[in-house]
Scaffold this motif. Structure first.
Motif, short mmCIF file in Angstrom:
data_model
loop_
_atom_site.label_atom_id
_atom_site.label_comp_id
_atom_site.label_asym_id
_atom_site.label_seq_id
_atom_site.Cartn_x
_atom_site.Cartn_y
_atom_site.Cartn_z
N ASP A 158 -7.56 -0.87 6.53
CA ASP A 158 -6.59 -1.62 7.06
C ASP A 158 -6.08 -2.71 6.35
OD1 ASP A 158 -7.03 0.06 9.43
OD2 ASP A 158 -8.58 -1.25 10.41
N GLU A 159 -6.95 -3.47 6.01
CA GLU A 159 -6.65 -4.84 5.21
C GLU A 159 -5.88 -4.50 3.95
OE1 GLU A 159 -10.13 -5.57 7.93
OE2 GLU A 159 -9.57 -4.11 6.32
N SER A 160 -6.24 -3.72 3.09
CA SER A 160 -5.87 -3.44 1.82
C SER A 160 -4.36 -2.90 2.10
CB SER A 160 -6.65 -2.49 0.80
OG SER A 160 -6.60 -1.21 1.41
N ALA A 161 -4.12 -2.15 3.04
CA ALA A 161 -2.83 -1.52 3.38
C ALA A 161 -1.94 -2.56 4.00
CB ALA A 161 -3.03 -0.24 4.43
N ALA A 162 -2.29 -3.39 4.64
CA ALA A 162 -1.82 -4.68 5.37
C ALA A 162 -1.29 -5.50 4.23
CB ALA A 162 -2.33 -5.20 6.28
N VAL A 163 -2.20 -5.93 3.36
CA VAL A 163 -1.52 -6.96 2.29
C VAL A 163 -0.70 -6.23 1.35
CG1 VAL A 163 -2.55 -8.19 0.18
CG2 VAL A 163 -3.89 -8.23 2.27
N ALA A 164 -0.85 -4.86 0.98
CA ALA A 164 0.09 -4.40 0.14
C ALA A 164 1.52 -4.17 0.67
CB ALA A 164 -0.45 -3.00 -0.40
N LEU A 165 1.71 -3.94 2.00
CA LEU A 165 2.93 -3.72 2.55
C LEU A 165 3.49 -5.03 3.02
CD1 LEU A 165 2.34 -0.76 4.68
CD2 LEU A 165 3.49 -0.58 2.63
N ALA A 166 2.95 -6.16 2.90
CA ALA A 166 3.48 -7.54 3.10
C ALA A 166 4.20 -7.75 2.06
CB ALA A 166 2.23 -8.52 3.40
N HIS A 167 4.38 -7.38 1.04
CA HIS A 167 5.33 -7.47 -0.14
C HIS A 167 6.46 -6.53 -0.42
CE1 HIS A 167 2.76 -10.88 -1.05
NE2 HIS A 167 1.73 -10.22 -0.81
N THR A 168 7.39 -6.82 -1.15
CA THR A 168 8.27 -5.72 -1.19
C THR A 168 8.27 -5.28 -2.60
OG1 THR A 168 9.73 -7.46 -1.85
CG2 THR A 168 9.65 -6.86 0.29
N GLU A 169 7.97 -6.17 -3.65
CA GLU A 169 7.82 -5.75 -5.21
C GLU A 169 6.74 -4.86 -5.39
OE1 GLU A 169 9.82 -6.36 -7.39
OE2 GLU A 169 11.32 -7.46 -6.19
N PRO A 170 6.95 -3.69 -6.29
CA PRO A 170 5.99 -2.60 -6.38
C PRO A 170 4.56 -3.42 -7.48
CG PRO A 170 8.00 -1.91 -7.19
CD PRO A 170 8.30 -3.19 -6.71
N ARG A 171 4.81 -4.21 -8.16
CA ARG A 171 3.62 -4.85 -8.87
C ARG A 171 2.93 -5.92 -7.75
NH1 ARG A 171 1.67 -6.59 -13.59
NH2 ARG A 171 0.78 -8.80 -13.60
N ALA A 172 3.53 -6.55 -7.01
CA ALA A 172 2.77 -7.35 -5.99
C ALA A 172 2.26 -6.59 -4.94
CB ALA A 172 3.89 -8.20 -5.35
N ARG A 173 2.59 -5.34 -4.78
CA ARG A 173 1.96 -4.52 -3.73
C ARG A 173 0.80 -3.83 -4.41
NH1 ARG A 173 6.32 -0.76 -0.37
NH2 ARG A 173 6.95 -2.38 1.00
N ARG A 174 0.81 -3.65 -5.49
CA ARG A 174 -0.34 -3.10 -6.34
C ARG A 174 -1.55 -4.08 -6.27
NH1 ARG A 174 3.37 -0.46 -9.59
NH2 ARG A 174 3.20 -1.90 -11.03
N ILE A 175 -0.95 -5.22 -6.87
CA ILE A 175 -2.05 -6.63 -6.67
C ILE A 175 -2.76 -6.74 -5.44
CG2 ILE A 175 -2.24 -9.01 -7.09
CD1 ILE A 175 -0.06 -8.57 -9.23
N GLY A 176 -1.83 -6.66 -4.33
CA GLY A 176 -2.43 -6.91 -3.07
C GLY A 176 -3.31 -5.79 -2.67
N PHE A 177 -2.97 -4.54 -2.97
CA PHE A 177 -4.02 -3.58 -2.75
C PHE A 177 -5.30 -3.75 -3.45
CE2 PHE A 177 -5.88 0.62 -3.48
CZ PHE A 177 -5.91 1.18 -2.21
#
Length: 243
Positions: free
Chosen positions: A122-141
């Motif tokens: 849940d949490e890794s998906a939520a943090v990733a999808l909270a961003h719009t840029e592909p690199r930021a999404r990967r970092i968040g995940f």
């Protein structure tokens, strides 16, 4: 000729979003990992050994499924193992939907996707999808997934070893910390009418069905309701714009 040189205090938007993904990932990891203490203590109280408790966190690694498993074991002993496994599996089904969505986020190579399977929660998906840029999404995940995996397992071990000393760990309210962190990620995404309607409908259905269904079923039904509400509200919004 106009100079395009960046001033020292100007930061590119991409770098700012990357830092935001790091901060959110670390914050959610800390809040969620603390809840692992509760799991460790409750699992040992339910009759599992310390090593069994730690193996569950290492291999299963999805909090809802783990708590559902030990909840059934605590009420019925080892004879209830089939029901415990069924309950844990039902709660884990949602991770399949996350995996489909995260497939394009975690990286392009096959080994990225294989490694990501263990950290798709849940949490890794939520943090990733909270961003719009592909690199930021990967970092968040990856920051969230790896951070929680490490923290959750350490907290599980601590809870299993110190369960008798801590007493009733539910009194500490650690579950509220994890829920608050998740809500903090969700809240900024509830600005549109469609998002708010989906969130409210799913929450009402999940909360109303929780006392009546086995663990996991209320989550799946709420997900179906969320899809239906999102579809119909979206259709209605498009019709209003075209009329």
């Amino acid at each position: 000729m106009r100079s395009t040189k960046r001033t020292p205090w100007t930061r590119p938007p991409q770098a700012a979003e990357d830092r935001s993904a790091w901060r959110q990932g670390v914050a959610v990891s800390v809040a969620t990992s603390a809840y692992g203490v509760s799991f460790g203590a409750l699992a040992v109280a339910a009759g599992l050994g310390v090593w069994q408790t730690c193996v569950l966190s290492l291999l299963m690694f999805t909090g809802g499924s783990q708590f559902a498993f030990i909840g059934v074991i605590a009420s019925g002993g080892l004879a209830a193992a089939p029901s415990a496994i069924a309950s844990a599996a039902l709660l884990g089904v949602r991770n399949v939907a996350y995996a489909v969505r995260m497939n394009a986020v975690v990286g392009l190579s096959w080994w990225h996707r294989i490694a990501a399977a263990q950290f798709t929660i849940d949490e890794s998906a939520a943090v990733a999808l909270a961003h719009t840029e592909p690199r930021a999404r990967r970092i968040g995940f990856w920051v969230t997934g790896l951070g929680i995996y490490l923290g959750w397992n350490l907290a599980t071990l601590a809870g299993a070893l110190l369960g008798d000393v801590l007493g009733d760990v539910r009194a500490y309210g650690l579950d509220a910390a994890a829920a608050a962190a998740f809500l903090a990620l969700l809240w900024p995404r509830l600005r549109s009418r469609q998002a708010a309607a989906v969130g409210v409908a799913a929450a009402v259905v999940a909360g109303g069905l929780t006392p009546w269904l086995m663990p996991g079923m209320h989550v799946l039904i709420a997900a179906v309701v969320a899809i239906l509400v999102g579809w119909f509200v979206g259709v209605g919004t498009r019709e209003e714009r075209t009329s």
